[in-house]
Design a protein around this motif. Structure first.
Motif, mmCIF file in Angstrom:
data_model
loop_
_atom_site.group_PDB
_atom_site.id
_atom_site.type_symbol
_atom_site.label_atom_id
_atom_site.label_comp_id
_atom_site.label_asym_id
_atom_site.label_seq_id
_atom_site.Cartn_x
_atom_site.Cartn_y
_atom_site.Cartn_z
ATOM 1 N N THR A 120 48.599 31.387 47.676
ATOM 2 C CA THR A 120 48.826 32.534 46.800
ATOM 3 C C THR A 120 50.211 33.131 47.003
ATOM 4 O O THR A 120 50.906 33.491 46.040
ATOM 5 C CB THR A 120 47.751 33.598 47.058
ATOM 6 N N ARG A 121 50.654 33.234 48.244
ATOM 7 C CA ARG A 121 51.965 33.819 48.525
ATOM 8 C C ARG A 121 53.075 32.987 47.909
ATOM 9 O O ARG A 121 54.005 33.526 47.296
ATOM 10 C CB ARG A 121 52.172 33.933 50.032
ATOM 11 N N THR A 178 53.041 33.429 43.979
ATOM 12 C CA THR A 178 53.514 34.737 43.512
ATOM 13 C C THR A 178 54.997 34.927 43.770
ATOM 14 O O THR A 178 55.715 35.483 42.930
ATOM 15 C CB THR A 178 52.708 35.863 44.183
ATOM 16 N N HIS A 179 55.499 34.477 44.910
ATOM 17 C CA HIS A 179 56.922 34.620 45.200
ATOM 18 C C HIS A 179 57.770 33.765 44.276
ATOM 19 O O HIS A 179 58.902 34.137 43.946
ATOM 20 C CB HIS A 179 57.197 34.241 46.651
ATOM 21 N N PRO A 210 56.324 43.260 44.674
ATOM 22 C CA PRO A 210 55.414 43.303 45.817
ATOM 23 C C PRO A 210 54.168 42.466 45.561
ATOM 24 O O PRO A 210 53.593 42.488 44.473
ATOM 25 C CB PRO A 210 55.084 44.796 45.953
ATOM 26 N N ARG A 211 53.732 41.747 46.586
ATOM 27 C CA ARG A 211 52.611 40.835 46.414
ATOM 28 C C ARG A 211 51.322 41.569 46.084
ATOM 29 O O ARG A 211 50.467 41.055 45.360
ATOM 30 C CB ARG A 211 52.438 40.000 47.694
ATOM 31 N N ARG A 212 51.167 42.780 46.618
ATOM 32 C CA ARG A 212 49.912 43.502 46.392
ATOM 33 C C ARG A 212 49.665 43.761 44.918
ATOM 34 O O ARG A 212 48.515 43.913 44.486
ATOM 35 C CB ARG A 212 49.932 44.823 47.165
ATOM 36 N N SER A 213 50.723 43.815 44.128
ATOM 37 C CA SER A 213 50.561 44.055 42.697
ATOM 38 C C SER A 213 50.500 42.768 41.893
ATOM 39 O O SER A 213 50.350 42.814 40.672
ATOM 40 C CB SER A 213 51.725 44.912 42.175
ATOM 41 N N THR A 222 48.687 39.716 43.107
ATOM 42 C CA THR A 222 47.541 38.858 43.377
ATOM 43 C C THR A 222 46.574 38.870 42.198
ATOM 44 O O THR A 222 46.103 37.818 41.750
ATOM 45 C CB THR A 222 46.833 39.314 44.662
ATOM 46 N N ASP A 271 42.407 29.020 50.069
ATOM 47 C CA ASP A 271 43.494 29.786 49.457
ATOM 48 C C ASP A 271 44.691 28.905 49.128
ATOM 49 O O ASP A 271 45.846 29.336 49.170
ATOM 50 C CB ASP A 271 43.928 30.946 50.367
#
Length: 699
Positions: free
Chosen positions: A501-502, A505-506, A513-516, A518, A546
């Motif tokens: 996932t990281r 998203t990156h 920011p990753r929190r927004s 996922t 994951d």
């Protein structure tokens, strides 16, 4: 449209809330009809399982389920109402001035007649300085939040839009340099260790992604470009004080870094020095990196004191030195002279050389003093880059580009000259970078893990990423509604071992920011899976621990076929020419052609280099000079910016005795570079260098 589904959901919930009570009351009656008597209780103990008791138990259970449903719906409604009330409380209300302006505008709209009235031409726009997206002096406190949309926010700073566009152009120039300077090597395994395939800094990727997802703001005829850099406009006195300005406050250092980056980017249009900075200031802005990065920055002059700055003015701006103050002043006011460099000095240097600084300020694009500057205006900079008068009288009318130390270094890296450390002997092709040695890049497939089947492959789903990225079902394109979903498919095709996932998203949303992200990734993948499942009836994306990956048993990928062709060309015992031709045949076009996703460049260039190697190898192995020339010309069509292929092609033409054609191919290459915005310059050792120019295209 969403409202029909929302209406159906509301009706369904209402039916669940209203229907069960109506049915229970009409068929069974009230759940409790008085307390049981002692005789009834004794009878129930002796014979508990009767038709009446079972009916009562089921009725009570049904009412409990209904109460649980009603409680859940009530809690959700109250939570939604609470969120709405909180949002309304946070919603900014118009100030009295805005309310007055709105009332006047409304009166003008409703009171206008039906006859067309010729409006007078708007007054000329005042010049603006770097980082501004509005007219100088016309900013009110209530406008500040609105103007944030005119720039690009990244982790550690804010850039005006045109500065961000210059960063993107400089990044494209970096890859164009790498393409131009690559020297083909004997074909090797798909795994490449070329040090110049390293991705650009994360801040650059974030800027590129932000530009790709934004819409350019509208501009009025004759208006200055939003956020235009200082060196593009000699007459900036209306916005940036000609006598210089002192920078104080929490954002002073960040604003000085922004001024440094902005001026160096703008200086790519001019051969002269763009920025003159004192050594202590540069060390304070860039930290320990100043010692290694500073000498590699073009058009940057580092001085020990202001007296040394005079020689840069006299050398790079003849006739505009300290002895020609009046003429320099007239040229600057009339806009006929080339703007001088930006001066960034500390408070001590400015105080000790006040007269020299006042003289240099006349011919400078801008002068910034880190600290209070009694001889001129002093601005207090907040962390967002907005400027305030030191006396607290309000905004100074200028929002400056602000960058943290890490962010500024990232952006300066793309405009710095490459490291001139000589490579080890025999390493013109593969890199000997210890950080890359022995490690297989994530985009390379392995024959054992990803088998490629023969031409009678029965898999119906195909993913083509070489050329225009397309998902095919039985040869027909499948519509992918979301651009991010298509990007996920291409990313997983380029990373056969999968990505977590990281990493996804990156790559797809860099800088956020990753929190927004996922939830956004899960939504994208869910929509993509649903589209493929409804169309093809299969699932091609696996998810385990994951980690997402394409299922090689459910989908064929042309990039994986290409990697196997490259591997076969280095391991086969058959004729090498046949294997090299197979590599060329497996390459119909650039990876995800016409896409500008920031993560693509290293993978795209690595793939392209395999094809260039194959063309060069076929040309070197060919005993026929004309056939060798044909392979070189085919390689030039793959990468028209590669200097080595053009040199070999010109040499082949000279060998064939066609000197006119050799001159023609050289001239055509020079014109192509000029059209791209670069020009070759011969150096003492016979090699060629590039000089930055605007308008670098991407491919």
């Amino acid at each position: 449209m969403r409202w029909p589904r929302q209406l159906m959901s509301l009706l369904f919930v209402l039916a669940l809330l209203v229907g069960p009570p109506i049915v229970l009351l009409s068929l069974v009656g009230a759940p409790i009809q008085g307390w049981p008597t002692a005789a009834q209780a004794e009878e129930w103990v002796q014979n508990p399982l009767t038709e009446q008791t079972l009916t009562a138990a089921l009725t009570i259970a049904a009412w409990l389920v209904w109460l649980l449903l009603a409680y859940t719906v009530t809690i959700r409604v109250l939570a939604r109402l609470s969120a709405t009330v909180s949002w309304l409380r946070r919603m900014p209300l118009p100030t009295p001035w805005q309310a007055t302006a709105g009332g006047i505008a409304g009166a003008a709209v409703f009171g206008v007649s039906s006859h067309a009235i010729a409006a007078p031409p708007p007054p000329p726009t005042q010049p603006v300085a770097a980082g501004t997206l509005y007219e100088a002096g016309n900013l009110t406190p209530s406008d500040g939040d609105v103007l944030a949309d005119a720039g690009i926010s990244v982790a550690g700073g804010w850039l005006p839009r045109d500065v961000a566009e210059q960063v993107s152009a400089a990044a494209a120039l970096v890859w164009l340099r790498r393409r131009r300077s690559y020297r083909p090597r004997p074909p090797g395994p798909p795994s490449r260790e070329d040090s110049d395939l390293a991705p650009l800094p994360p801040t650059v990727a974030a800027v590129q992604a932000a530009l790709a997802n934004s819409t350019p703001p509208p501009t009025e005829p004759g208006a200055a470009s939003a956020g235009s850099s200082l060196l593009d406009r000699p007459t900036v006195a209306g916005a940036f004080p000609r006598a210089g300005v002192g920078l104080t406050g929490l954002g002073a250092q960040d604003a000085a870094r922004g001024l440094l980056v902005t001026s160096l980017l703008a200086g790519r249009h001019h051969p002269a020095v763009s920025v003159v900075v004192t050594r202590p200031v540069l060390a304070g802005l860039l930290g320990p990196t100043a010692e290694t990065l500073g000498p590699r920055l073009p058009r940057l002059a580092v001085i020990d004191n202001l007296r040394q700055a005079a020689e840069f003015f006299s050398r790079d701006h003849p006739g505009r030195g300290l002895g020609r103050r009046d003429q320099a002043h007239r040229d600057t006011q009339e806009g006929t002279g080339q703007p001088g460099p930006t001066l960034i000095v500390d408070e001590a240097s400015a105080t000790d050389n006040a007269d020299t600084l006042a003289t240099l300020a006349i011919t400078s694009a801008a002068v910034a003093v880190l600290g209070r500057w009694p001889a001129a205006e002093t601005w207090q900079i907040d962390p967002s880059g907005r400027t305030h008068h030191q006396d607290g009288s309000g905004l100074a009318g200028l929002r400056m580009c602000v960058l943290s130390q890490i962010t500024a270094i990232d952006l300066l890296t793309v405009i710095a000259h490459p490291d001139t450390a000589p490579p080890e002997p025999g390493t013109s092709g593969p890199s000997r970078n210890p950080a890359l040695a022995g490690r297989t890049p994530q985009w390379e497939a392995t024959a054992q893990d990803h088998p490629v089947r023969s031409g009678n492959d029965k898999r119906r789903v195909q993913l083509r990423v070489l050329g225009e990225a397309t998902l095919l079902l039985d040869g027909h394109p499948v519509e992918i509604r979301r651009t991010a979903a298509l990007q996920v498919l291409v990313f997983l095709a380029a990373h056969p071992d999968g990505a977590d996932t990281r990493q996804l998203t990156h790559a797809i949303w860099p800088g956020l920011p990753r929190r927004s992200l996922t939830g956004r990734l899960y939504t994208t993948l869910s929509d993509l899976r649903a589209t493929i499942r409804s169309t093809a009836g299969v699932t091609i994306i696996e998810h385990s621990d994951d980690r997402y990956r394409l299922d090689p048993t459910a989908v064929t990928v042309d990039l994986w076929h290409f990697h196997h062709a490259v591997r076969d060309a280095t391991t086969t015992v058959a004729t090498h020419a046949t294997a090299w031709k197979a590599v060329i045949d497996a390459y119909p076009g650039d990876l995800a052609a016409r896409r500008t996703w920031p993560w693509l460049d290293p993978v795209r260039e690595a793939t392209r280099r395999h094809v260039i190697d194959a063309h060069a190898a076929l040309a070197s192995a060919s005993p026929d000079a004309r056939e060798a020339l044909a392979w070189l010309q085919a390689g030039i069509r793959i990468d028209p910016y590669n200097a080595d292929l053009h040199t070999r092609a010109a040499s082949a033409l000279i060998t064939l005795g066609d000197h006119d054609a050799a001159d023609h191919i050289r001239e055509g290459y020079t014109r192509r570079l000029a059209a791209a915005g670069i020009r070759p310059t011969d150096t003492a050792d016979g090699t060629a260098t590039l000089r930055d120019q605007p308008g670098i295209p991407t491919r």
